[in-house]
Design a protein around this motif. Sequence first.
Motif, PDB file in Angstrom:
ATOM      1  N   HIS A 159       8.694 -11.455  36.473  1.00 55.69           N
ATOM      2  CA  HIS A 159       7.998 -11.304  34.558  1.00 55.69           C
ATOM      3  C   HIS A 159       7.749  -9.441  35.203  1.00 55.69           C
ATOM      4  O   HIS A 159       7.951  -8.895  33.330  1.00 55.69           O
ATOM      5  N   ALA A 214      11.037  -8.621  32.065  1.00 57.81           N
ATOM      6  CA  ALA A 214      10.700  -8.912  30.975  1.00 57.81           C
ATOM      7  C   ALA A 214       9.445  -8.537  30.283  1.00 57.81           C
ATOM      8  O   ALA A 214      10.008  -8.082  29.186  1.00 57.81           O
ATOM      9  N   ASN A 215       8.447  -7.917  30.875  1.00 55.67           N
ATOM     10  CA  ASN A 215       7.370  -6.888  30.172  1.00 55.67           C
ATOM     11  C   ASN A 215       8.529  -5.085  30.022  1.00 55.67           C
ATOM     12  O   ASN A 215       7.846  -4.965  28.927  1.00 55.67           O
TER      13      ASN A 215
END
Length: 332
Positions: A229, A232-233
């Motif tokens: 996560h 990806a951010n």
Amino acid sequence: MAKTVISILVLLCILAFGSLGYMLIEGASFSDGLYMTVITVSTVGFSETMHLSPGGRFFTILLIFVGVGYVMVLFREITESVVVGGVQNIIGKRKMTKQQESLKDHYVICGFGRIGQVICKILQDNGRNFVVIEKDEGELSEIEELGYLAIQGNATHDNCLIKAGVERARGLIAVVASDADNVYISLSARGLNPDLYIIARSSGDERAELKLKQAGADQVISPYYIGAHRMANLIIRPTVVDFVDIETHSGNLGLRLEEIFLAPGASFVGKTIKESVLKQEADIMVVLIKGADGSSCFNPAPDRRLEDGETLVVLGNVEDIAALERLIYANN
């Protein structure tokens, strides 16, 4: 370790020196020379293998002064190391046991792998008391070298959790490698302390997460999911991620996100945010207020009145937050 190696090398040099001396002066074989050297420096005094000439006797006297003196010093160092080290080890274990018994409102960390090591470092940096349960004896020595309180044993066993003071603890973090072990730890800890706040590591399997929550875990964390996560951010919204990093450590801005519990009797309880010390003595922004009932108020208005038992999530300068914490604790 290096001192021990040097001591052994010096002893070997003395034995070689003595053997070579008897070979040159008395014409002895290597085995006879080594035998004479050993019985001389060890002061055993068995029968000589050869008749010593005047030169051989003077050499033996020299060997006694050099070899016997060194061997006595070496034996003394070994004895002191064993005795003193043993005493210090016993005292250290007793001291650690007393510290463990006196712990209260602490955290129990089950597992000292890569994740457990990071957790312990952060807890120590933030002044939180904790004890580590680790079954690997090799890891245990590293834990003790870092100055952490540690218990060797299997965290799935009730006696280890009890020894770690789980009944008096504020929270437990289960980060051993196996989902099954983390489930068992959560289940045992919840049975020993119904009010314990439990965080458990998950491999990311949905069934494992469900089992952990059923076993009593308040929060289930998957490092693989969090890592994916975050990566990806960093691609999609890198500036936001950089700013959120302030939550865990001070960045280049010198800011930090921190939570502050409003204990009864704090000087600004009953006042609005505008009237409180938050603005009077420190330039601190209140981002969130979490009520004692679990409700949350994001970006509260300046006229929002503060109450006992609430938790403030604040953003501000590191020094200002530290000063605010000192002021709160000084009033309680």
